[in-house]
Design an enzyme around this catalytic site. Structure first.
Site, PDB file in Angstrom:
ATOM      1  N   HIS A 115       0.810  -1.214   0.000  1.00  0.00           N
ATOM      2  CA  HIS A 115       0.000   0.000   0.000  1.00  0.00           C
ATOM      3  C   HIS A 115       0.844   1.265   0.000  1.00  0.00           C
ATOM      4  O   HIS A 115       0.372   2.332  -0.397  1.00  0.00           O
ATOM      5  CB  HIS A 115      -0.984   0.008   1.189  1.00  0.00           C
ATOM      6  CG  HIS A 115      -0.357   0.320   2.500  1.00  0.00           C
ATOM      7  ND1 HIS A 115       0.058  -0.662   3.375  1.00  0.00           N
ATOM      8  CD2 HIS A 115      -0.060   1.497   3.099  1.00  0.00           C
ATOM      9  CE1 HIS A 115       0.568  -0.090   4.449  1.00  0.00           C
ATOM     10  NE2 HIS A 115       0.509   1.223   4.310  1.00  0.00           N
ATOM     11  N   ASP A 129       0.151  -7.583   1.513  1.00  0.00           N
ATOM     12  CA  ASP A 129       0.538  -6.178   1.598  1.00  0.00           C
ATOM     13  C   ASP A 129       2.048  -6.019   1.646  1.00  0.00           C
ATOM     14  O   ASP A 129       2.591  -5.263   2.463  1.00  0.00           O
ATOM     15  CB  ASP A 129      -0.114  -5.496   2.803  1.00  0.00           C
ATOM     16  CG  ASP A 129      -0.012  -3.969   2.736  1.00  0.00           C
ATOM     17  OD1 ASP A 129       0.125  -3.449   1.616  1.00  0.00           O
ATOM     18  OD2 ASP A 129      -0.042  -3.320   3.794  1.00  0.00           O
ATOM     19  N   GLY A 166       3.314   6.521   8.287  1.00  0.00           N
ATOM     20  CA  GLY A 166       4.678   6.688   7.810  1.00  0.00           C
ATOM     21  C   GLY A 166       5.598   5.574   8.259  1.00  0.00           C
ATOM     22  O   GLY A 166       6.646   5.329   7.655  1.00  0.00           O
ATOM     23  N   ASN A 167       5.228   4.851   9.340  1.00  0.00           N
ATOM     24  CA  ASN A 167       5.996   3.679   9.757  1.00  0.00           C
ATOM     25  C   ASN A 167       5.819   2.517   8.776  1.00  0.00           C
ATOM     26  O   ASN A 167       6.614   1.579   8.774  1.00  0.00           O
ATOM     27  CB  ASN A 167       5.548   3.183  11.137  1.00  0.00           C
ATOM     28  CG  ASN A 167       6.219   3.902  12.280  1.00  0.00           C
ATOM     29  OD1 ASN A 167       5.563   4.443  13.155  1.00  0.00           O
ATOM     30  ND2 ASN A 167       7.553   3.913  12.281  1.00  0.00           N
ATOM     31  N   SER A 168       4.794   2.565   7.958  1.00  0.00           N
ATOM     32  CA  SER A 168       4.497   1.469   7.041  1.00  0.00           C
ATOM     33  C   SER A 168       5.731   1.055   6.253  1.00  0.00           C
ATOM     34  O   SER A 168       6.378   1.867   5.614  1.00  0.00           O
ATOM     35  CB  SER A 168       3.405   1.889   6.066  1.00  0.00           C
ATOM     36  OG  SER A 168       2.223   2.167   6.729  1.00  0.00           O
ATOM     37  N   LEU A 204     -10.505 -20.031  -2.117  1.00  0.00           N
ATOM     38  CA  LEU A 204     -11.775 -20.745  -1.967  1.00  0.00           C
ATOM     39  C   LEU A 204     -12.792 -20.361  -3.034  1.00  0.00           C
ATOM     40  O   LEU A 204     -13.629 -21.169  -3.420  1.00  0.00           O
ATOM     41  CB  LEU A 204     -12.381 -20.456  -0.588  1.00  0.00           C
ATOM     42  CG  LEU A 204     -11.963 -21.343   0.584  1.00  0.00           C
ATOM     43  CD1 LEU A 204     -12.594 -20.823   1.867  1.00  0.00           C
ATOM     44  CD2 LEU A 204     -12.377 -22.786   0.338  1.00  0.00           C
ATOM     45  N   GLY A 205     -12.744 -19.110  -3.477  1.00  0.00           N
ATOM     46  CA  GLY A 205     -13.713 -18.669  -4.465  1.00  0.00           C
ATOM     47  C   GLY A 205     -15.058 -18.322  -3.860  1.00  0.00           C
ATOM     48  O   GLY A 205     -16.108 -18.648  -4.428  1.00  0.00           O
TER      49      GLY A 205
END
Length: 367
Positions: A108, A138, A213-215, A270-271
């Site tokens: 992200h 992610d 911002g730590n992401s 799984l759908g």
């Protein structure tokens, strides 16, 4: 597992199911929804490393780290943590994975970008190219135009609750910031997250402060090893105090190695589109079950559909493990592989039965 934000065509839906889906969403509170950030206001954070520690027991045999050790830990790890800047003004953090400039961050953080700017702890700033992403976990890889870098070290075994935890990154743009706390919990799922994310399951919880911002930055242990990719936090306005979450380092290493191999990561599929049972949903369906996962929709020709699962069914357990939420279902799938066969207990019109489902591979275009 279908991404609830991008369900594939061919889903068979029930009108009543659509009604209870809207009720479930309306029932979510701010406390149920973690802040996420993609270079804007919100939060999720991450960590990485190129050298992996396979958990031979050395860390367990080492003396427990203390508060006095934190400055040394920060000095050791900070050179391996970077800040990532986007052209749109967004920013996040990342961790050096290899000495030749491969950076691990959150998907992200770099979403929609092909190139970013990477700032290092020594003040140098270079161009980075986004080379691979995996929205399910992610995670993303950025190739920075620099070599001779200090890769971080990953501890791929889960940490212990109570261990020292240090978060390093660039919250709100304050580069090279460190916060400290402990590992607060393991195998956490963030309630309500399955409606818009696949990644907020099977997480490490910490009370070391995580902010926007730590992401993509590092969650490290007392030995300076990356134990998690800080992934989300629940904000104070939701009534939370120091509730932060990280992707386990073992998951990150596994996904990175798959991305390096062919640019994509495999995930069991799984759908179907799930929704956690609530009293409102149970009332809409006319069932008395107190917990489980309602099936909102089923992909035609997908694994669940081939097994006979229908929209409106309620999944009660998977491989004998009770399912209390959609997030638990996603977490269970995280540990499974395409091609494996699982046993699901389901309820339909008040009757329970078991079905065998051969898991498929999650289509990349759904991610």
């Amino acid at each position: 597992m279908n991404d609830p934000q991008n369900q594939p065509p061919g889903m068979k839906r029930l009108a009543a199911v659509a009604v209870f889906a809207s009720l479930a969403l309306a029932g979510c509170t701010a406390a149920d929804e973690p802040e996420t950030e993609s270079g804007t206001a919100g939060e999720t954070a991450g960590a990485t490393s190129g050298e992996t520690a396979e958990g031979s027991g050395d860390a367990a045999d080492s003396p427990a780290a203390t508060v006095a050790d934190i400055p040394e830990i920060i000095d050791d790890v900070q050179p391996s943590v970077v800040t990532i800047f986007l052209d749109n003004g967004g920013l996040g953090s990342g961790v050096i994975y290899t000495e030749d400039g491969l950076i691990l961050t959150n998907e992200h953080v770099v979403r929609g970008a092909e190139e970013v700017q990477v700032a290092f702890a020594d003040g140098q700033r270079v161009t980075g190219t986004v080379v691979a992403t995996d929205a399910v976990t992610d995670l993303a890889l950025v190739q920075a135009d620099r070599t001779g870098l200090p890769p971080a070290e990953f501890q791929t075994e889960l940490p212990e609750v109570g261990e020292l935890a240090v978060v390093i990154g660039s919250p709100l743009g304050f580069e090279n910031t460190a916060t400290a706390g402990i590992i607060s919990g393991l195998h956490r799922e963030i309630p309500g997250s399955a409606t818009n994310s696949q990644s907020l399951v099977d997480l490490v919880q910490t009370d070391a402060a995580i902010s926007p911002g730590n992401s993509g930055g590092a969650l490290v242990n007392g030995q300076g090893q990356v134990v998690g990719i800080s992934e989300a936090y629940i904000p104070p306005q939701a009534g939370a105090v120091s509730l932060g979450f990280a992707i386990p380092a073992g998951t990150a290493v596994e996904v990175v190695e798959e991305l390096l191999e062919d640019g994509s990561a495999e995930h069991a599929f799984l759908g179907l589109a799930p929704r956690t049972i609530t009293p409102q949903i149970a009332q809409q369906l006319g069932v008395s079950v107190e917990q489980g996962v309602a099936v909102l929709a089923v992909e035609e020709g997908g694994p669940a559909g081939e097994a006979g699962i229908q929209a409106g069914d309620i999944l009660v357990s998977l491989n004998g493990e009770p399912l209390a939420s959609s997030e638990q279902l996603l977490a269970a799938l995280r540990s499974l592989n395409p091609g494996e066969t699982v046993t699901a207990e389901l309820m339909r019109e008040g009757e329970t039965s078991e079905v065998e489902i051969t898991l498929g591979e999650r289509p990349v275009e759904n991610g």
